[in-house]
Design an enzyme around this catalytic site. Structure first.
Site, PDB file in Angstrom:
ATOM      1  N   TRP A  63       0.823  -1.222   0.000  1.00 47.65           N
ATOM      2  CA  TRP A  63       0.000   0.000   0.000  1.00 47.65           C
ATOM      3  C   TRP A  63       0.851   1.263   0.000  1.00 47.65           C
ATOM      4  O   TRP A  63       1.832   1.364   0.750  1.00 47.65           O
ATOM      5  CB  TRP A  63      -0.880   0.005   1.249  1.00 47.65           C
ATOM      6  CG  TRP A  63      -1.563   1.317   1.475  1.00 47.65           C
ATOM      7  CD1 TRP A  63      -1.072   2.394   2.160  1.00 47.65           C
ATOM      8  CD2 TRP A  63      -2.847   1.709   0.997  1.00 47.65           C
ATOM      9  NE1 TRP A  63      -1.977   3.436   2.134  1.00 47.65           N
ATOM     10  CE2 TRP A  63      -3.081   3.033   1.440  1.00 47.65           C
ATOM     11  CE3 TRP A  63      -3.836   1.067   0.243  1.00 47.65           C
ATOM     12  CZ2 TRP A  63      -4.260   3.734   1.148  1.00 47.65           C
ATOM     13  CZ3 TRP A  63      -5.005   1.765  -0.041  1.00 47.65           C
ATOM     14  CH2 TRP A  63      -5.199   3.083   0.409  1.00 47.65           C
ATOM     15  N   ASN A  65       0.059   5.643   0.174  1.00 45.94           N
ATOM     16  CA  ASN A  65      -0.828   6.797   0.005  1.00 45.94           C
ATOM     17  C   ASN A  65      -0.022   8.079  -0.091  1.00 45.94           C
ATOM     18  O   ASN A  65       0.866   8.166  -0.965  1.00 45.94           O
ATOM     19  CB  ASN A  65      -2.002   6.820   1.000  1.00 45.94           C
ATOM     20  CG  ASN A  65      -1.685   6.802   2.469  1.00 45.94           C
ATOM     21  OD1 ASN A  65      -1.093   5.859   2.961  1.00 45.94           O
ATOM     22  ND2 ASN A  65      -2.105   7.806   3.203  1.00 45.94           N
ATOM     23  N   ASP A  66      -0.265   9.061   0.721  1.00 47.22           N
ATOM     24  CA  ASP A  66       0.211  10.432   0.496  1.00 47.22           C
ATOM     25  C   ASP A  66       1.709  10.561   0.169  1.00 47.22           C
ATOM     26  O   ASP A  66       2.539   9.929   0.831  1.00 47.22           O
ATOM     27  CB  ASP A  66      -0.017  11.282   1.748  1.00 47.22           C
ATOM     28  CG  ASP A  66      -1.378  11.084   2.367  1.00 47.22           C
ATOM     29  OD1 ASP A  66      -2.204  10.353   1.820  1.00 47.22           O
ATOM     30  OD2 ASP A  66      -1.608  11.684   3.431  1.00 47.22           O
ATOM     31  N   TRP A  90      -4.339  -0.103   3.703  1.00 45.44           N
ATOM     32  CA  TRP A  90      -3.793   0.939   4.572  1.00 45.44           C
ATOM     33  C   TRP A  90      -3.536   0.380   5.987  1.00 45.44           C
ATOM     34  O   TRP A  90      -4.333  -0.380   6.520  1.00 45.44           O
ATOM     35  CB  TRP A  90      -4.779   2.110   4.627  1.00 45.44           C
ATOM     36  CG  TRP A  90      -4.255   3.279   5.397  1.00 45.44           C
ATOM     37  CD1 TRP A  90      -3.477   4.291   4.920  1.00 45.44           C
ATOM     38  CD2 TRP A  90      -4.470   3.564   6.784  1.00 45.44           C
ATOM     39  NE1 TRP A  90      -3.202   5.190   5.921  1.00 45.44           N
ATOM     40  CE2 TRP A  90      -3.794   4.772   7.079  1.00 45.44           C
ATOM     41  CE3 TRP A  90      -5.155   2.924   7.810  1.00 45.44           C
ATOM     42  CZ2 TRP A  90      -3.801   5.339   8.348  1.00 45.44           C
ATOM     43  CZ3 TRP A  90      -5.165   3.491   9.070  1.00 45.44           C
ATOM     44  CH2 TRP A  90      -4.485   4.684   9.338  1.00 45.44           C
ATOM     45  N   ASP A 192      -0.796  16.420   9.674  1.00 48.67           N
ATOM     46  CA  ASP A 192      -0.223  16.759   8.363  1.00 48.67           C
ATOM     47  C   ASP A 192       0.387  18.168   8.307  1.00 48.67           C
ATOM     48  O   ASP A 192      -0.058  19.035   7.514  1.00 48.67           O
ATOM     49  CB  ASP A 192      -1.275  16.591   7.253  1.00 48.67           C
ATOM     50  CG  ASP A 192      -2.013  15.259   7.340  1.00 48.67           C
ATOM     51  OD1 ASP A 192      -1.424  14.306   7.885  1.00 48.67           O
ATOM     52  OD2 ASP A 192      -3.168  15.169   6.884  1.00 48.67           O
ATOM     53  N   GLU A 246      -7.402  17.754   5.600  1.00 49.53           N
ATOM     54  CA  GLU A 246      -6.179  16.943   5.643  1.00 49.53           C
ATOM     55  C   GLU A 246      -5.127  17.594   4.743  1.00 49.53           C
ATOM     56  O   GLU A 246      -5.446  18.333   3.813  1.00 49.53           O
ATOM     57  CB  GLU A 246      -6.464  15.521   5.147  1.00 49.53           C
ATOM     58  CG  GLU A 246      -7.434  14.755   6.039  1.00 49.53           C
ATOM     59  CD  GLU A 246      -7.568  13.275   5.671  1.00 49.53           C
ATOM     60  OE1 GLU A 246      -7.566  12.444   6.576  1.00 49.53           O
ATOM     61  OE2 GLU A 246      -7.698  12.963   4.488  1.00 49.53           O
TER      62      GLU A 246
HETATM   63  O1  LIG Z   1      -1.698   7.665   6.264  1.00 48.70           O
HETATM   64  C1  LIG Z   1      -2.238   8.651   7.115  1.00 48.70           C
HETATM   65  C2  LIG Z   1      -2.285   9.943   6.368  1.00 48.70           C
HETATM   66  O2  LIG Z   1      -3.244   9.830   5.305  1.00 48.70           O
HETATM   67  C3  LIG Z   1      -4.236  10.830   5.460  1.00 48.70           C
HETATM   68  C4  LIG Z   1      -4.671  11.377   4.095  1.00 48.70           C
HETATM   69  O3  LIG Z   1      -4.647  10.427   3.080  1.00 48.70           O
HETATM   70  O4  LIG Z   1      -5.305  10.360   6.237  1.00 48.70           O
HETATM   71  C5  LIG Z   1      -5.953   9.188   5.878  1.00 48.70           C
HETATM   72  C6  LIG Z   1      -6.832   8.596   6.964  1.00 48.70           C
HETATM   73  O5  LIG Z   1      -7.346   7.358   6.654  1.00 48.70           O
HETATM   74  C7  LIG Z   1      -8.254   7.104   5.698  1.00 48.70           C
HETATM   75  O6  LIG Z   1      -7.601   7.177   4.455  1.00 48.70           O
HETATM   76  C8  LIG Z   1      -6.813   6.066   4.141  1.00 48.70           C
HETATM   77  C9  LIG Z   1      -6.118   6.392   2.857  1.00 48.70           C
HETATM   78  O7  LIG Z   1      -5.723   7.704   2.832  1.00 48.70           O
HETATM   79  C10 LIG Z   1      -7.769   4.889   4.085  1.00 48.70           C
HETATM   80  O8  LIG Z   1      -7.289   3.809   3.429  1.00 48.70           O
HETATM   81  C11 LIG Z   1      -8.217   4.598   5.501  1.00 48.70           C
HETATM   82  O9  LIG Z   1      -9.018   3.453   5.537  1.00 48.70           O
HETATM   83  C12 LIG Z   1      -8.988   5.794   5.960  1.00 48.70           C
HETATM   84  O10 LIG Z   1      -9.324   5.644   7.305  1.00 48.70           O
HETATM   85  O11 LIG Z   1      -6.108   8.285   8.127  1.00 48.70           O
HETATM   86  C13 LIG Z   1      -6.928   8.457   9.256  1.00 48.70           C
HETATM   87  C14 LIG Z   1      -7.042   7.188  10.052  1.00 48.70           C
HETATM   88  O12 LIG Z   1      -7.742   6.213   9.402  1.00 48.70           O
HETATM   89  C15 LIG Z   1      -8.263   8.943   8.766  1.00 48.70           C
HETATM   90  O13 LIG Z   1      -8.821   9.778   9.693  1.00 48.70           O
HETATM   91  C16 LIG Z   1      -7.854   9.568   7.478  1.00 48.70           C
HETATM   92  O14 LIG Z   1      -8.880   9.885   6.612  1.00 48.70           O
HETATM   93  C17 LIG Z   1      -3.520  11.922   6.246  1.00 48.70           C
HETATM   94  O15 LIG Z   1      -4.382  12.832   6.842  1.00 48.70           O
HETATM   95  C18 LIG Z   1      -2.742  11.096   7.221  1.00 48.70           C
HETATM   96  O16 LIG Z   1      -1.643  11.769   7.764  1.00 48.70           O
END
Ligand SMILES: OC[C@H]1O[C@@](CO)(OC[C@@]2(O[C@H]3O[C@H](CO)[C@@H](O)[C@H](O)[C@H]3O)O[C@H](CO)[C@@H](O)[C@@H]2O)[C@@H](O)[C@@H]1O
Length: 583
Positions: A63, A65-66, A90, A192, A246
Site C-alpha cells: 500500500w 498513500n500520500d 492501509w 499533516d 487533511e
Molecule cells: O496515512 C495517514 C495519512 O493519510 C491521510 C490522508 O490520506 O489520512 C488518511 C486517513 O485514513 C483514511 O484514508 C486512508 C487512505 O488515505 C484509508 O485507506 C483509511 O481506511 C482511511 O481511514 O487516516 C486516518 C485514520 O484512518 C483517517 O482519519 C484519514 O482519513 C492523512 O491525513 C494522514 O496523515
C-alpha cells in the site's frame, strides 16, 4: 525478595519484552524492505501484472498513500511516502523513501521514519520538509501516540554530508505540538504539518490540518527556534461545514510568469506575490485550492473575490487525486506538485495484485495570467522517456468518425493533440441546471451526440472497442445568441473494462479556454492510469482503469469525433514511452 525488587524485575522484564518486540518488528520491516528492493520494476508490466505502471512512481509492493516531504537536497530529489510494509491495504504506516536525479527514475532507500517511540508508536503519518536557512532539511510529521492521539514531531538527518539522507533521527523533545485541555485541539483531527515559512517577525510558521465539529481549519503554530512551538490564537483560515482539512499546503506564487517562489519568500522588489491554500477534504477525498492574499501581520489567508475555501473551490484534478503536496525546486526555479492516485479496483483485487496506489507524474504548477486559476504541466523530464514518435497533421474528423493512431505502444504513451472546431455557432446552448461538470459528463456519455462534441481521444482501447476510456471535449454556448462559450472536458471510464467490479465513475471539469483558439489535450497513458491535461493544463483529470482486453500490445489509441459538426485535428503527436527505473 522484597515486593519492591519483584516489581522492579517485573517492570524490567516488561520493558525487555517490549524492546525485543519492537526490535523484531523493525528487523522484520527492514527484511521486508530488503526483499522488496531486490525485485526490479525496470521492465514493462508483465502479463501477470498488467496494471503496474511503466513510468508512474509506485513501490515494488504493498500500500502507498500520500506523498510526504518532497524536496531537493544537494542536487538530489527526495520523495517520502506513506507506506504499509506489511500489505496492500492501509495500515502500519511508515515514511518510505526514494531519491532521484530527475524526478522520473527513482532509487529506493530504507524507510526514513517508522514507529519507534511513544510519540509515534502507532504510526508515522503525513508531513513536510522545511529547508532551514543553513541548508539543513528537517521533517515535521504527525505521530500517533499510545492513546491514538495525533501529535507533531520533528526528525533530522543523521549525516548531512550524505546527499541521500538515508538515516534520520527523531528529537527527544518530541512531541513538539500536542492536543491538550488548554489548547482544546481535537486529538483525532490534528495532522499533516506543512512546510514551515519565516514570517515578517523572523518567526517560523506552520499550519496543521484540523476540524472542530464541522469546522475545517488550518491551525497555525509559530516558533523562534523550530523546536518550541506556540499555537496561535486564530487559525490561518477555516470554513464552517467543510469537515476535516487533511494535508494542507500553503505557498506563494508569482502573479505573472511561471517561475516558482520559495515558501518563505516575500518576493523580489516590484514582484507581486499571491498565495495558494490547498486542502484535502476528508469528506469528499478531493484536493481543493484557493488563490488569495497572505496577511503576514495578522497571519490570515484572505481568499480573492469569488473564492471560498471549501468543496466549491477549484480542484487540482477532477479525477482521482488526493493528499497532494508541493515543494520549491531551487535547481530549476519552479514549484513542483506531487499527488497520490489510489486504485479503482476492489480491495480483494488489490490484495491479489499485492499493491495499491501510485503517484502522478510530478507537475510544474504556477498561476495563470488571469490570476484566477493555477496551471499544471508534467515536469519536462518525463519527455526524456519519449521514444518512437508518430505525427499527424491537418486531419479532418467528420461527424461520427474515428482515426486510429498506429505505431506507438498505446498502453504506455504520451499523446498531445490540438483540435480546432469549425462551426462554433452550431454549439448547443447550456441549460441553467448544468452547473456540475461531472454530472454533465456522466449524464451525456460519449455516445450522446451534441452540436460540438464529444471529440477527443480514446485510449487503452481494444481493437473492436469492447473496451476504451474516452477523454473528450464538448462545447456549449453560454446563452442563446451569445458569443461566449463553455468548454466541458470529460474522462469517461464507463466502458474501460469488461470487469464489473471496478469503480468506473465518469469525471468532468469546465476548462477556462476560448474555443475560437485551438483546443489542446494531452494524455499520459500508463497501463492502468490516464492523466489528462486540457487547455494546456487548465483542467486535469486522472483516472484509473483496468482493461481486460486492451492490455499491452492489444491496446489501441484513437482520435474521435462523435459530434454533429466536423472537427479538425491540427496536429497530433504520440510517443511510445520507455519505462522509468523505479525499483
Ligand atoms: O496515512 C495517514 C495519512 O493519510 C491521510 C490522508 O490520506 O489520512 C488518511 C486517513 O485514513 C483514511 O484514508 C486512508 C487512505 O488515505 C484509508 O485507506 C483509511 O481506511 C482511511 O481511514 O487516516 C486516518 C485514520 O484512518 C483517517 O482519519 C484519514 O482519513 C492523512 O491525513 C494522514 O496523515
Amino acid at each position: 525478595m522484597t515486593k519492591e525488587v519483584c516489581s522492579n524485575i517485573g517492570l524490567w522484564l516488561l520493558f525487555t519484552l517490549l524492546l525485543s518486540n519492537y526490535v523484531a518488528d523493525l528487523e522484520a520491516s527492514h527484511h521486508v524492505y530488503n526483499r522488496l528492493t531486490q525485485r526490479s520494476n525496470t521492465k514493462s508490466p508483465s502479463v501477470n501484472q498488467p496494471y503496474r505502471t511503466g513510468y508512474h512512481f509506485q513501490p515494488p509492493k504493498n500500500w502507498m498513500n500520500d506523498p510526504n516531504g518532497p524536496m531537493i537536497y544537494k542536487g538530489i530529489y527526495h520523495l517520502f511516502y506513506q507506506w504499509n510494509p506489511k500489505g496492500a491495504v492501509w495500515g502500519n504506516i511508515v515514511w518510505a523513501h526514494s531519491t532521484s536525479t530527475d524526478l522520473i527514475n527513482w532509487d529506493p532507500h530504507p524507510p526514513a521514519i517508522f514507529p519507534s517511540e511513544p510519540f509515534d508508536i502507532n504510526g508515522c503519518w503525513s508531513g513536510s520538509v522545511t529547508i532551514l536557512p543553513d541548508g539543513k532539511p528537517v521533517i515535521l510529521y504527525t505521530g500517533i501516540d499510545p492513546k491514538n492521539q495525533q501529535v507533531q514531531n520533528i526528525a533530522e538527518p543523521k549525516d548531512l554530508s550524505d546527499p541521500y539522507l538515508v538515516e534520520w533521527k527523531k528529537s527527544p523533545l518530541n512531541p513538539l505540538m500536542a492536543p491538550d485541555a488548554v489548547n482544546g485541539i481535537n486529538a483525532s483531527s490534528f495532522r499533516d504539518p506543512t512546510t514551515a515559512w519565516l514570517g515578517h517577525d523572523k518567526k517560523w510558521r506552520v499550519i496543521i490540518g484540523s476540524k472542530i465539529h464541522r469546522r475545517g481549519l488550518a491551525i497555525t503554530y509559530t516558533s523562534k527556534d523550530f523546536l518550541k512551538w506556540e499555537k496561535s490564537p486564530e487559525p490561518l483560515h477555516y470554513d464552517d461545514g467543510s469537515g476535516m482539512w487533511e494535508c494542507p499546503d500553503f505557498f506563494p506564487v508569482t502573479r505573472f510568469g511561471s517561475k516558482g517562489v520559495e515558501t518563505s519568500s516575500f518576493g523580489e522588489p516590484n514582484e507581486v506575490l499571491k498565495h495558494v491554500l490547498k486542502i484535502s477534504l476528508d469528506d469528499t477525498k478531493h484536493d481543493y485550492y484557493t488563490v488569495g492574499t497572505y496577511d503576514r501581520v495578522g497571519d490570515k489567508f484572505v481568499p480573492d473575490k469569488g473564492f471560498k475555501m471549501d468543496g466549491t473551490a477549484p480542484r487540482y484534478d477532477y479525477g482521482k487525486y488526493y493528499a497532494s503536496k508541493t515543494f520549491y525546486d531551487s535547481a530549476k526555479n519552479r514549484r513542483v506538485l506531487w499527488g497520490w492516485t489510489n486504485e479503482s479496483s476492489s480491495v480483494e483485487d488489490d490484495v491479489e495484485k499485492g499493491w495499491s496506489g501510485i503517484q502522478t507524474i510530478p507537475r510544474k504548477i504556477w498561476l495563470d495570467r488571469s490570476g484566477k486559476q493555477l496551471i499544471q504541466w508534467p515536469v519536462r523530464e518525463v519527455e526524456r522517456l519519449r521514444t518512437k514518435q508518430v505525427n499527424l497533421r491537418n486531419k479532418v474528423l467528420n461527424s461520427r468518425s474515428r482515426l486510429e493512431v498506429y505505431g506507438v505502444t498505446a498502453a504506455q504513451a504520451d499523446v498531445e493533440v490540438l483540435f480546432k472546431v469549425r462551426n462554433l455557432e452550431k454549439a448547443d446552448v447550456m441549460k441553467a441546471s448544468w452547473t456540475d461538470p461531472q454530472l454533465m459528463c456522466s449524464q451525456m456519455n460519449v455516445s450522446v451526440k451534441s452540436g460540438l462534441g464529444p471529440f477527443g481521444l480514446m485510449v487503452l482501447a481494444s481493437k473492436n472497442l469492447e473496451e476504451y476510456t474516452s477523454v473528450y471535449f464538448r462545447i456549449f454556448k453560454a446563452h442563446q445568441n451569445s458569443n461566449k462559450y463553455v468548454v466541458l472536458m470529460c474522462s469517461d471510464q464507463s466502458r474501460s473494462s469488461l470487469e464489473e467490479d471496478n469503480d468506473k465513475t465518469t469525471y468532468g471539469a469546465f476548462v477556462d479556454i476560448n474555443p475560437h483558439q485551438p483546443l489542446s489535450l494531452r494524455a499520459l497513458i500508463d497501463h492502468s492510469v490516464v492523466e489528462s491535461f486540457g487547455g494546456k493544463g487548465r483542467a486535469c483529470i486522472t483516472s484509473r482503469v483496468y482493461p481486460k482486453l486492451a492490455i499491452g500490445k492489444n491496446s489501441h489509441l484513437f482520435a474521435f469525433n462523435y459530434g454533429s459538426q466536423t472537427v479538425d485535428v491540427l496536429s497530433l503527436s504520440a510517443w511510445s514511452m520507455k519505462s522509468a527505473q523505479i525499483s
